[in-house]
Write a protein that holds these residues in place. Structure first.
Motif, PDB file in Angstrom:
ATOM      1  N   ALA A 113      -7.557   4.633   1.163  1.00 37.48           N
ATOM      2  CA  ALA A 113      -7.317   6.104   1.649  1.00 37.48           C
ATOM      3  C   ALA A 113      -6.560   6.685   0.593  1.00 37.48           C
ATOM      4  O   ALA A 113      -6.826   7.978   0.427  1.00 37.48           O
ATOM      5  N   ILE A 134      10.117   1.231  10.488  1.00 39.19           N
ATOM      6  CA  ILE A 134       9.404   2.248  10.728  1.00 39.19           C
ATOM      7  C   ILE A 134       9.248   2.769  12.334  1.00 39.19           C
ATOM      8  O   ILE A 134       8.793   1.811  12.793  1.00 39.19           O
ATOM      9  N   PRO A 135       9.530   3.905  12.604  1.00 44.31           N
ATOM     10  CA  PRO A 135       9.475   4.148  13.912  1.00 44.31           C
ATOM     11  C   PRO A 135       7.893   4.183  14.529  1.00 44.31           C
ATOM     12  O   PRO A 135       6.993   4.359  13.776  1.00 44.31           O
ATOM     13  N   GLY A 136       7.847   3.498  15.636  1.00 40.65           N
ATOM     14  CA  GLY A 136       6.457   3.237  16.281  1.00 40.65           C
ATOM     15  C   GLY A 136       5.830   2.167  16.026  1.00 40.65           C
ATOM     16  O   GLY A 136       4.898   1.697  16.849  1.00 40.65           O
ATOM     17  N   LEU A 137       6.369   1.321  15.113  1.00 37.27           N
ATOM     18  CA  LEU A 137       5.842  -0.087  14.665  1.00 37.27           C
ATOM     19  C   LEU A 137       6.590  -1.104  15.475  1.00 37.27           C
ATOM     20  O   LEU A 137       5.858  -2.241  15.624  1.00 37.27           O
ATOM     21  N   GLY A 151      -7.123  -0.985   3.783  1.00 42.36           N
ATOM     22  CA  GLY A 151      -7.360   0.448   4.215  1.00 42.36           C
ATOM     23  C   GLY A 151      -6.370   1.426   3.527  1.00 42.36           C
ATOM     24  O   GLY A 151      -6.685   2.483   3.310  1.00 42.36           O
ATOM     25  N   GLN A 152      -5.209   1.110   3.177  1.00 41.45           N
ATOM     26  CA  GLN A 152      -4.002   2.143   3.118  1.00 41.45           C
ATOM     27  C   GLN A 152      -4.249   2.276   1.303  1.00 41.45           C
ATOM     28  O   GLN A 152      -4.155   3.464   1.021  1.00 41.45           O
ATOM     29  N   MET A 167       7.376  -1.543  18.473  1.00 43.26           N
ATOM     30  CA  MET A 167       6.989  -1.650  19.772  1.00 43.26           C
ATOM     31  C   MET A 167       5.838  -2.833  19.734  1.00 43.26           C
ATOM     32  O   MET A 167       5.840  -3.671  20.671  1.00 43.26           O
ATOM     33  N   PRO A 221       5.946   0.812  -0.570  1.00 46.54           N
ATOM     34  CA  PRO A 221       7.133   0.868   0.292  1.00 46.54           C
ATOM     35  C   PRO A 221       6.768   0.236   1.599  1.00 46.54           C
ATOM     36  O   PRO A 221       7.823  -0.038   2.248  1.00 46.54           O
ATOM     37  N   GLN A 222       5.742   0.042   2.024  1.00 45.68           N
ATOM     38  CA  GLN A 222       5.313  -0.832   3.380  1.00 45.68           C
ATOM     39  C   GLN A 222       5.528  -2.244   2.897  1.00 45.68           C
ATOM     40  O   GLN A 222       6.150  -3.172   3.709  1.00 45.68           O
ATOM     41  N   HIS A 277       3.587   4.456  -4.230  1.00 47.29           N
ATOM     42  CA  HIS A 277       3.942   5.525  -3.091  1.00 47.29           C
ATOM     43  C   HIS A 277       3.294   4.887  -1.749  1.00 47.29           C
ATOM     44  O   HIS A 277       4.070   5.187  -0.720  1.00 47.29           O
ATOM     45  N   ILE A 278       2.391   4.296  -1.602  1.00 48.63           N
ATOM     46  CA  ILE A 278       1.527   3.745  -0.475  1.00 48.63           C
ATOM     47  C   ILE A 278       2.000   2.266  -0.120  1.00 48.63           C
ATOM     48  O   ILE A 278       2.486   1.903   0.773  1.00 48.63           O
TER      49      ILE A 278
END
Lengths: 253, 241
Positions: B135, B230-233, B131-132, B235, B153-154, B149-150
């Protein structure tokens, strides 16, 4: 007659034994909102993906603003840059803030200076009502907010046409409204839109034309009044009946 | 007490030198492995069919055979007189094949680690892609832009835990190089033991030094992971079932 923004001619696509598109032709004029409806697995998403060549058709042609996408050796990245796309599952870049997501296209594809891109991105976020979430990461946003950021990300490229691939299907019911509201705003601003959706309320209220697709072909198309109140084909009637049962009456949607 | 100090003065010059060699080897092999592993992983996910096959062959060979066999092959195998004569006959200097112990050690450990790192990176890239990537391409990015870039980094973030695992393994695996006479930490310890017959002290002591190195790496990589989170992940990750 003016040149259509999107023109699709005799598109065929098969995955193995399964022919998903069996000769689909379609034109979208500037400022038009065209909604594609139909049962799942009938090639609606594939059709959308053939417009910016995320999926490569086996035969047939696609033009965007008169430029043939399906021609050999075409610079597909340049054409994709003017076709905005919004996905069912958002696909926001997970490691980037909302603002950086929206800046991604202008900075990396259009090579826009960062400061200029930042201002543009803030403007697009404001447009979808999320300026206050500029520094939030996708993981910190609700589904509806994610999809609105995704719309802003596509808009930042100043696209000639926006493709929506079931933009509300992955959302909780109470979050659908905020995304549809943004899409309605876009339609009012005369954005050219090609939308695959099950939201019949949206289709009826906003679209200029509805296309009913089934089993890889266009069964029927026409203005919403015709499709909803006077469908010509038995299958269209059946489908709309079932959809109303499932998603509620189009009037209230 | 003075016995302990004397003992320390006796072993430390040797062990310290050996420790330095082990650190150099570990760092060097990890770096070589990274430089080999990341491109190999990218080729295995995005490459042309032929490039994919070559990359897979490399990974299979170096993950599928013992490190010791690889080390011997590079140190002794390449130095085979038949091979050096052959090299000479086509105008290559035979010294190209007769490697100094340290070079052979870097090569074997680096190639071996590269194969493992390639698999960790491949898994991470595949976990991100899809998906990344779609997009990014839909925005008009080239495949390379999307990767840079996408996806990367992840993917590199995801690869941190398995990568620190690999680093911990590698530090300990470097101890096999004593066998081709590289004076690493274990090699030096072995020499001391062969003179003083004090293995009951030396082996736990040397083991303890390896343990400290591994704990240090684990600690540093934990810090790196936390800093890049990464903030939000997080949790979702902390959810217990």
């Amino acid at each position: 007659m003016t040149q259509p923004i999107v023109r699709i001619e005799e598109l065929h696509k098969r995955y193995g034994d399964n022919e998903v598109l069996k000769g689909v032709s379609l034109e979208v004029q500037k400022g038009e909102v065209v909604v594609i409806i139909g049962p799942s697995g009938t090639g609606k998403s594939t059709l959308l993906r053939c417009v910016n060549l995320l999926s490569r058709p086996d035969s047939g042609h696609v033009w965007v603003e008169g430029e043939e996408v399906t021609a050999p050796h075409v610079d597909i990245n340049r054409i994709r840059a003017k076709v905005g796309m919004v996905f069912q599952d958002f696909n926001l870049f997970a490691h980037l803030t909302a603002l950086k997501n929206v800046m991604a296209g202008p900075v990396w594809v259009k090579k826009m200076p960062k400061e200029e891109a930042r201002e543009l991105a803030m403007e697009e976020l404001r447009r979808v009502g999320l300026a206050d979430k500029a520094d939030a990461y996708p993981g910190q946003l609700s589904g509806g907010q994610k999809q609105r950021v995704a719309i802003a990300r596509a808009l930042a490229m100043n696209p000639k046409v926006m493709l929506f691939d079931e933009p509300t299907s992955a959302l909780d019911p109470e979050l659908i409204g905020e995304v549809l509201a943004v899409m309605k705003d876009l339609a009012r601003e005369h954005m050219t839109m090609l939308v695959v959706t099950h939201e019949m309320g949206f289709a009826k209220e906003v679209s200029n034309r509805i296309i009913f697709m089934e089993k890889g072909v266009i069964v029927e198309e026409g203005p919403p009044e015709q499709l909803f109140y006077n469908p010509q084909h038995r299958r269209t009637r059946q489908f709309l009946g079932k959809i109303t049962e499932l998603y509620g009456n189009a009037e209230t949607g | 007490m003075s016995w302990l100090i004397d003992f320390w003065h006796m072993i430390w010059p040797h062990l310290g030198r050996g420790l330095l060699v082990t650190l150099k080897l570990s760092g060097g092999a990890l770096l070589i492995g990274f430089l080999l592993g990341l491109p190999t992983a990218l080729i295995r996910v995005y490459g042309s069919p032929w490039a994919k096959r070559l990359a897979t062959l490399y990974v299979d060979v170096f993950r599928g055979t013992p490190l010791l066999v690889q080390l011997f092959f590079i140190y002794y195998g390449l130095a085979d007189p038949h091979l050096t004569t052959l090299a000479e006959s086509i105008g290559l200097p035979p010294s190209l094949l007769v490697l100094p112990p340290m070079t052979a050690a870097y090569a074997a450990l680096g190639l071996n680690s590269g194969a493992y790192q390639a698999e960790y990176f491949r898994g991470a890239i595949q976990a991100v892609s899809g998906g990344q990537m779609m997009a990014a391409r839909a925005l008009g990015m080239s495949r390379w832009q999307a990767i840079r870039h996408i996806v990367l980094p992840q993917a590199l973030r995801i690869a941190i835990p398995p990568w620190s695992n690999e680093a911990a393994y590698l530090v300990k695996y470097t101890s096999v190089v004593y066998i081709i006479a590289v004076p690493d930490l274990f090699g030096e310890a072995r020499r001391i033991m062969s003179v003083h017959y004090n293995q009951m002290i030396m082996l736990p002591f040397v083991g303890f030094i390896y343990l400290l190195m591994v704990l240090f790496i684990t600690w540093v990589m934990g810090k790196v992971e936390a800093a890049l989170r990464i903030p939000g992940l997080e949790m979702e990750e902390q959810e217990r079932f």
